[in-house]
Scaffold this motif. Structure first.
Motif, PDB file in Angstrom:
ATOM      1  N   GLU A  52     -12.830  45.782  34.410  1.00 32.73           N
ATOM      2  CA  GLU A  52     -12.681  45.389  35.809  1.00 32.73           C
ATOM      3  C   GLU A  52     -12.289  43.923  35.993  1.00 32.73           C
ATOM      4  O   GLU A  52     -11.812  43.541  37.065  1.00 32.73           O
ATOM      5  N   THR A  53     -12.423  43.124  34.946  1.00 30.51           N
ATOM      6  CA  THR A  53     -12.008  41.725  35.065  1.00 30.51           C
ATOM      7  C   THR A  53     -10.507  41.604  35.311  1.00 30.51           C
ATOM      8  O   THR A  53     -10.044  40.559  35.757  1.00 30.51           O
ATOM      9  N   CYS A  54      -9.762  42.666  35.057  1.00 37.28           N
ATOM     10  CA  CYS A  54      -8.315  42.617  35.297  1.00 37.28           C
ATOM     11  C   CYS A  54      -8.019  42.303  36.763  1.00 37.28           C
ATOM     12  O   CYS A  54      -6.997  41.701  37.083  1.00 37.28           O
ATOM     13  N   LEU A  55      -8.929  42.677  37.651  1.00 37.80           N
ATOM     14  CA  LEU A  55      -8.721  42.466  39.081  1.00 37.80           C
ATOM     15  C   LEU A  55      -8.877  41.003  39.499  1.00 37.80           C
ATOM     16  O   LEU A  55      -8.555  40.643  40.626  1.00 37.80           O
ATOM     17  N   LEU A  56      -9.342  40.165  38.585  1.00 34.19           N
ATOM     18  CA  LEU A  56      -9.452  38.733  38.864  1.00 34.19           C
ATOM     19  C   LEU A  56      -8.099  38.038  38.798  1.00 34.19           C
ATOM     20  O   LEU A  56      -7.963  36.896  39.227  1.00 34.19           O
ATOM     21  N   TRP A  57      -7.105  38.726  38.248  1.00 35.68           N
ATOM     22  CA  TRP A  57      -5.793  38.132  38.007  1.00 35.68           C
ATOM     23  C   TRP A  57      -4.720  38.784  38.873  1.00 35.68           C
ATOM     24  O   TRP A  57      -4.773  39.984  39.139  1.00 35.68           O
ATOM     25  N   ASP A  58      -3.713  37.995  39.260  1.00 36.24           N
ATOM     26  CA  ASP A  58      -2.549  38.556  39.952  1.00 36.24           C
ATOM     27  C   ASP A  58      -1.709  39.370  38.970  1.00 36.24           C
ATOM     28  O   ASP A  58      -1.128  40.388  39.328  1.00 36.24           O
ATOM     29  N   LYS A  59      -1.658  38.891  37.717  1.00 35.98           N
ATOM     30  CA  LYS A  59      -0.891  39.562  36.659  1.00 35.98           C
ATOM     31  C   LYS A  59      -1.713  39.528  35.373  1.00 35.98           C
ATOM     32  O   LYS A  59      -2.456  38.580  35.130  1.00 35.98           O
ATOM     33  N   ILE A  60      -1.555  40.562  34.564  1.00 32.30           N
ATOM     34  CA  ILE A  60      -2.144  40.605  33.226  1.00 32.30           C
ATOM     35  C   ILE A  60      -1.047  41.050  32.266  1.00 32.30           C
ATOM     36  O   ILE A  60       0.013  41.511  32.700  1.00 32.30           O
ATOM     37  N   THR A  61      -1.324  40.931  30.973  1.00 29.13           N
ATOM     38  CA  THR A  61      -0.380  41.475  30.006  1.00 29.13           C
ATOM     39  C   THR A  61      -1.059  42.533  29.155  1.00 29.13           C
ATOM     40  O   THR A  61      -2.255  42.456  28.879  1.00 29.13           O
ATOM     41  N   VAL A  62      -0.272  43.525  28.776  1.00 30.23           N
ATOM     42  CA  VAL A  62      -0.686  44.557  27.825  1.00 30.23           C
ATOM     43  C   VAL A  62       0.463  44.725  26.843  1.00 30.23           C
ATOM     44  O   VAL A  62       1.594  44.343  27.128  1.00 30.23           O
ATOM     45  N   SER A  63       0.179  45.310  25.721  1.00 30.24           N
ATOM     46  CA  SER A  63       1.231  45.532  24.734  1.00 30.24           C
ATOM     47  C   SER A  63       2.338  46.394  25.323  1.00 30.24           C
ATOM     48  O   SER A  63       2.083  47.349  26.063  1.00 30.24           O
ATOM     49  N   ALA A  64       3.552  46.064  24.958  1.00 30.15           N
ATOM     50  CA  ALA A  64       4.709  46.847  25.386  1.00 30.15           C
ATOM     51  C   ALA A  64       4.931  48.058  24.474  1.00 30.15           C
ATOM     52  O   ALA A  64       5.838  48.844  24.695  1.00 30.15           O
ATOM     53  N   GLY A  65       4.099  48.194  23.449  1.00 32.74           N
ATOM     54  CA  GLY A  65       4.238  49.328  22.539  1.00 32.74           C
ATOM     55  C   GLY A  65       4.865  48.977  21.207  1.00 32.74           C
ATOM     56  O   GLY A  65       5.062  49.832  20.363  1.00 32.74           O
ATOM     57  N   VAL A  66       5.185  47.693  21.047  1.00 33.54           N
ATOM     58  CA  VAL A  66       5.699  47.185  19.774  1.00 33.54           C
ATOM     59  C   VAL A  66       5.057  45.828  19.518  1.00 33.54           C
ATOM     60  O   VAL A  66       4.687  45.116  20.453  1.00 33.54           O
ATOM     61  N   ARG A  67       4.936  45.480  18.281  1.00 36.23           N
ATOM     62  CA  ARG A  67       4.418  44.158  17.944  1.00 36.23           C
ATOM     63  C   ARG A  67       5.392  43.099  18.434  1.00 36.23           C
ATOM     64  O   ARG A  67       6.606  43.274  18.338  1.00 36.23           O
ATOM     65  N   GLY A  68       4.848  42.017  18.978  1.00 36.45           N
ATOM     66  CA  GLY A  68       5.683  40.912  19.412  1.00 36.45           C
ATOM     67  C   GLY A  68       6.205  41.011  20.833  1.00 36.45           C
ATOM     68  O   GLY A  68       7.055  40.223  21.225  1.00 36.45           O
ATOM     69  N   CYS A  69       5.692  41.949  21.605  1.00 36.48           N
ATOM     70  CA  CYS A  69       6.147  42.070  22.997  1.00 36.48           C
ATOM     71  C   CYS A  69       4.990  42.524  23.884  1.00 36.48           C
ATOM     72  O   CYS A  69       4.332  43.528  23.595  1.00 36.48           O
ATOM     73  N   GLN A  70       4.752  41.767  24.940  1.00 39.11           N
ATOM     74  CA  GLN A  70       3.747  42.079  25.934  1.00 39.11           C
ATOM     75  C   GLN A  70       4.443  42.350  27.260  1.00 39.11           C
ATOM     76  O   GLN A  70       5.512  41.802  27.525  1.00 39.11           O
ATOM     77  N   LEU A  71       3.834  43.186  28.086  1.00 42.29           N
ATOM     78  CA  LEU A  71       4.322  43.429  29.435  1.00 42.29           C
ATOM     79  C   LEU A  71       3.440  42.679  30.416  1.00 42.29           C
ATOM     80  O   LEU A  71       2.221  42.810  30.377  1.00 42.29           O
ATOM     81  N   LEU A  72       4.048  41.909  31.280  1.00 47.68           N
ATOM     82  CA  LEU A  72       3.338  41.187  32.330  1.00 47.68           C
ATOM     83  C   LEU A  72       3.481  42.002  33.607  1.00 47.68           C
ATOM     84  O   LEU A  72       4.606  42.281  34.043  1.00 47.68           O
ATOM     85  N   LEU A  73       2.349  42.425  34.183  1.00 40.70           N
ATOM     86  CA  LEU A  73       2.395  43.257  35.374  1.00 40.70           C
ATOM     87  C   LEU A  73       1.147  43.079  36.226  1.00 40.70           C
ATOM     88  O   LEU A  73       0.152  42.516  35.767  1.00 40.70           O
ATOM     89  N   GLU A  74       1.200  43.565  37.440  1.00 44.36           N
ATOM     90  CA  GLU A  74       0.046  43.523  38.326  1.00 44.36           C
ATOM     91  C   GLU A  74      -0.988  44.539  37.836  1.00 44.36           C
ATOM     92  O   GLU A  74      -0.628  45.683  37.536  1.00 44.36           O
ATOM     93  N   PRO A  75      -2.261  44.141  37.776  1.00 45.89           N
ATOM     94  CA  PRO A  75      -3.285  45.077  37.281  1.00 45.89           C
ATOM     95  C   PRO A  75      -3.362  46.365  38.090  1.00 45.89           C
ATOM     96  O   PRO A  75      -3.557  47.437  37.524  1.00 45.89           O
ATOM     97  N   GLN A  76      -3.198  46.277  39.405  1.00 46.94           N
ATOM     98  CA  GLN A  76      -3.248  47.485  40.236  1.00 46.94           C
ATOM     99  C   GLN A  76      -2.142  48.471  39.847  1.00 46.94           C
ATOM    100  O   GLN A  76      -2.347  49.686  39.932  1.00 46.94           O
ATOM    101  N   LYS A  77      -1.017  47.966  39.420  1.00 45.80           N
ATOM    102  CA  LYS A  77       0.094  48.830  38.999  1.00 45.80           C
ATOM    103  C   LYS A  77      -0.259  49.543  37.701  1.00 45.80           C
ATOM    104  O   LYS A  77       0.067  50.719  37.510  1.00 45.80           O
ATOM    105  N   LEU A  78      -0.944  48.832  36.811  1.00 48.43           N
ATOM    106  CA  LEU A  78      -1.380  49.450  35.557  1.00 48.43           C
ATOM    107  C   LEU A  78      -2.417  50.533  35.840  1.00 48.43           C
ATOM    108  O   LEU A  78      -2.354  51.617  35.285  1.00 48.43           O
ATOM    109  N   ILE A  79      -3.336  50.212  36.712  1.00 45.96           N
ATOM    110  CA  ILE A  79      -4.395  51.165  37.056  1.00 45.96           C
ATOM    111  C   ILE A  79      -3.767  52.422  37.638  1.00 45.96           C
ATOM    112  O   ILE A  79      -4.082  53.540  37.294  1.00 45.96           O
TER     113      ILE A  79
END
Length: 135
Positions: A108-135
């Motif tokens: 739930e700490t993801c909601l403290l941020w406007d954007k978070i990053t998660v892995s894009a599915g490969v090493r060396g790449c993260q996706l920056l997105l709104e936590p609500q969109k991920l949820i």
């Protein structure tokens, strides 16, 4: 993400095969470790596979994870099981686009941020997105 109509930005970084720690990724892309989320895959004896997304600076509390999924215990899957279960390898496991749709819990700490990053599915790449969109 584009297919789902979710806007995001890729953040690329140099990774080290010997240091796949999420804190390294956070430093490399210049984000606080609390804003960079790792994807962990766990198994409960009765309920099976579940996915947990937590900040890279946190450790998964297995007792709390078990309670969240209605189990007495839960354990992380072995690295060798990750690819067959999810389609991803260690250091590149994303909560998005796994082979199967597993129940997913996002700290739930993801909601403290406007954007978070998660892995894009490969090493060396993260996706920056709104936590609500991920949820």
């Amino acid at each position: 993400m584009q297919q789902a109509g979710i806007s995001c930005r890729e953040e690329f970084y140099e990774y080290d095969e010997n240091d796949l720690n999420g804190n390294h990724a956070a430093k490399a892309i210049g984000f606080p470790a609390e804003q960079v989320y790792k994807t962990l895959v766990a198994r409960g004896p009765k309920t099976g596979i579940h996915v947990f997304c937590i900040p890279v600076c946190f450790e998964l509390d297995l007792k709390k994870a078990a309670k969240a999924i209605g189990e007495k215990s839960v354990e992380l899957v072995a690295v060798k099981e990750l690819l067959p279960l999810t389609g991803y390898i260690r250091g590149g496991c994303s909560p998005i686009g796994m082979k199967k749709l597993y129940p997913t819990f996002i700290d739930e700490t993801c909601l403290l941020w406007d954007k978070i990053t998660v892995s894009a599915g490969v090493r060396g790449c993260q996706l920056l997105l709104e936590p609500q969109k991920l949820i």
